[in-house]
Design an enzyme around this catalytic site. Structure first.
Site, PDB file in Angstrom:
ATOM      1  N   GLU A 124       0.824  -1.214   0.000  1.00  0.00           N
ATOM      2  CA  GLU A 124       0.000   0.000   0.000  1.00  0.00           C
ATOM      3  C   GLU A 124       0.852   1.255   0.000  1.00  0.00           C
ATOM      4  O   GLU A 124       1.941   1.265   0.578  1.00  0.00           O
ATOM      5  CB  GLU A 124      -0.805   0.073   1.302  1.00  0.00           C
ATOM      6  CG  GLU A 124      -1.911  -0.905   1.416  1.00  0.00           C
ATOM      7  CD  GLU A 124      -2.614  -0.725   2.756  1.00  0.00           C
ATOM      8  OE1 GLU A 124      -3.353  -1.637   3.120  1.00  0.00           O
ATOM      9  OE2 GLU A 124      -2.425   0.298   3.434  1.00  0.00           O
ATOM     10  N   CYS A 134       3.398   8.466   0.987  1.00  0.00           N
ATOM     11  CA  CYS A 134       3.867   7.581   2.055  1.00  0.00           C
ATOM     12  C   CYS A 134       4.001   6.189   1.445  1.00  0.00           C
ATOM     13  O   CYS A 134       3.032   5.642   0.919  1.00  0.00           O
ATOM     14  CB  CYS A 134       2.862   7.582   3.198  1.00  0.00           C
ATOM     15  SG  CYS A 134       3.287   6.398   4.489  1.00  0.00           S
ATOM     16  N   CYS A 179       5.490  -6.959   8.007  1.00  0.00           N
ATOM     17  CA  CYS A 179       6.503  -6.417   8.916  1.00  0.00           C
ATOM     18  C   CYS A 179       6.664  -7.377  10.083  1.00  0.00           C
ATOM     19  O   CYS A 179       5.702  -7.998  10.519  1.00  0.00           O
ATOM     20  CB  CYS A 179       6.051  -5.044   9.420  1.00  0.00           C
ATOM     21  SG  CYS A 179       7.283  -4.265  10.479  1.00  0.00           S
ATOM     22  N   CYS A 203       4.394  -4.311  16.242  1.00  0.00           N
ATOM     23  CA  CYS A 203       3.802  -3.245  17.070  1.00  0.00           C
ATOM     24  C   CYS A 203       2.310  -3.526  17.274  1.00  0.00           C
ATOM     25  O   CYS A 203       1.588  -3.867  16.333  1.00  0.00           O
ATOM     26  CB  CYS A 203       3.991  -1.882  16.417  1.00  0.00           C
ATOM     27  SG  CYS A 203       5.722  -1.485  16.136  1.00  0.00           S
ATOM     28  N   CYS A 242      -0.667  -1.881  15.188  1.00  0.00           N
ATOM     29  CA  CYS A 242      -0.447  -1.769  13.744  1.00  0.00           C
ATOM     30  C   CYS A 242      -1.029  -2.949  12.975  1.00  0.00           C
ATOM     31  O   CYS A 242      -0.732  -4.110  13.273  1.00  0.00           O
ATOM     32  CB  CYS A 242       1.055  -1.668  13.488  1.00  0.00           C
ATOM     33  SG  CYS A 242       1.476  -1.708  11.758  1.00  0.00           S
ATOM     34  N   CYS A 254      -2.099   2.014   7.998  1.00  0.00           N
ATOM     35  CA  CYS A 254      -1.371   1.255   6.993  1.00  0.00           C
ATOM     36  C   CYS A 254      -1.595  -0.235   7.221  1.00  0.00           C
ATOM     37  O   CYS A 254      -1.682  -0.701   8.337  1.00  0.00           O
ATOM     38  CB  CYS A 254       0.105   1.612   6.968  1.00  0.00           C
ATOM     39  SG  CYS A 254       1.040   1.107   8.392  1.00  0.00           S
TER      40      CYS A 254
HETATM   41  S1  SF4 Z   1       4.232   0.310  13.129  1.00  0.00           S
HETATM   42 FE1  SF4 Z   1       3.726  -1.527  11.945  1.00  0.00          FE
HETATM   43  S2  SF4 Z   1       4.862  -1.337  10.038  1.00  0.00           S
HETATM   44 FE2  SF4 Z   1       5.785   0.101  11.523  1.00  0.00          FE
HETATM   45  S3  SF4 Z   1       7.441  -1.048  12.498  1.00  0.00           S
HETATM   46 FE3  SF4 Z   1       5.628  -1.338  13.788  1.00  0.00          FE
HETATM   47  S4  SF4 Z   1       4.696  -3.238  13.010  1.00  0.00           S
HETATM   48 FE4  SF4 Z   1       6.126  -2.533  11.466  1.00  0.00          FE
END
Ligand code: SF4
Length: 353
Positions: A98, A111, A118, A122, A125, A339
């Site tokens: 994306e 962006c 990932c 987090c 997220c 995201c």
């Molecule tokens: S916010 Fe999401 S995309 Fe960014 S580092 Fe943390 S897990 Fe990865």
């Protein structure tokens, strides 16, 4: 981790100098490298057929050896609330990523994603939910910017690497991407208009400082102390907050660029009185900027956004204590703002089919 399935050599990830010497290696004149670089990075051609000042035979030769990896749009959502658009792109191996276009008075900002998925995990997220699939190549990061400029016909002046992925977990490709994006023979986006966000990979923050680029470093802080950070961001288990802050100071020392701190405000989790007090202690003696981001709700995680008046009160407390702070204006909340959400929804719909 699955590797990208590009069969031929990825010609769009070569630097200007590398492309010139690559052409010499295949028995061509160095100026051919300059011409091809200009086609790919200045005129944004993604097909040798479009490179009309090259002979047919040479284009055929290029096509046998190289490719410009395709970054193809499969969905586009245009916000009704803000001048914001979200794009879902498909890569050559079928991976989905994306990117978001945000239009501001000062110019258009894109962006981009730096990885497919990932592994940083987090808690707030949506991108972290499926884990990491693979790193993006420099060409695939560039492709997002180039495609959006072509699709919208609008000049992109700012780029933030804040989409899916941890850019410093894909360090070499990310660095090459920045150099290509700011190359004077290409799109030539000023490094001062490029921002990279990291969750705090300390060794690579230091490496980046030593590159002495002029890009802005944005640290995803999200917790005002080590324990809270660890609860929200598993990576904090590897790097203590004090170490991460020292790496930010080091970046400032080496580059003269003031770091930005990103703080997602999550209702009842990190938006209390004590959180504000700790943030003040952490930031007041630093030359920095703090962005408060009322979190985009992620249904899988059960996180909620604080009410507007509470977010404002939090901001005012910090401001009164000399912190340079803004609440990032929420954009694109009607188009799967956070995201990873559009990508997940698309993947879920595909599974159901
Ligand atoms: S916010 Fe999401 S995309 Fe960014 S580092 Fe943390 S897990 Fe990865």
């Amino acid at each position: 981790m699955e590797e990208n399935r590009i069969q031929k050599k990825d010609i769009a990830s070569y630097s200007y100098e590398e492309l010139i010497s690559e052409m010499e290696k295949i028995g061509e004149k160095p100026f051919r490298g300059k011409q091809i670089f200009s086609w790919i990075h200045e005129k944004l051609a993604d097909d040798f057929l479009k490179m009309t000042n090259l002979s047919g035979a040479f284009r055929k030769k290029l096509d046998c050896l190289y490719e410009v990896p395709k970054v193809q749009m499969v969905a586009r959502q245009i916000s009704k609330k803000d001048p914001t658009e979200k794009f879902l792109f498909e890569l050559v191996d079928g991976s989905m990523i994306e990117s978001v276009l945000m239009k501001y008075d000062y110019g258009n900002s894109v962006c981009i994603s730096s990885q497919v998925g990932c592994r940083m995990g987090c808690r707030f997220c949506a991108s972290a939910i499926g884990g990491l699939e693979r790193n993006l190549m420099p060409s695939e990061m560039l492709g997002q910017v180039y495609q959006i400029q072509k699709l919208t016909g609008e000049r992109i002046s700012n780029v933030v690497i804040m989409g899916t992925g941890e850019p410093l977990d894909n360090y070499d490709n990310f660095l090459k991407f920045v150099r290509l994006l700011s190359d004077e023979h290409g799109l030539h986006i000023s490094q001062r208009n490029i921002t990279v966000s990291t969750c705090g990979i300390v060794p690579n923050m230091k490496r980046l400082a030593e590159e002495r680029l002029q890009i802005t470093l944005a640290l995803s802080l999200h917790g005002s102390n080590q324990e809270k950070r660890k609860m929200l961001m598993p990576v904090a288990g590897r790097y203590e907050l004090s170490e991460v802050m020292r790496a930010c100071d080091y970046y400032f020392e080496k580059t003269g660029r003031r770091p930005t701190f990103e703080y997602s405000l999550v209702k009842g989790v990190n938006d209390g009185e004590e959180d504000a007090r700790e943030l003040i202690r952490l930031l007041r003696d630093r030359n920095c900027h703090l962005n408060l981001i009322p979190v985009n709700p992620v249904k899988e995680r059960g996180f909620e956004r604080p009410e507007r008046k509470n977010a404002l009160a939090f901001k005012n407390k910090l401001e009164k204590n000399g912190i340079n702070v803004t609440i990032r204006r929420e954009k694109g909340s009607d188009i799967d703002g956070a995201c990873g959400q559009l990508r997940r929804r698309y993947a879920d719909a595909k599974k159901e089919r």
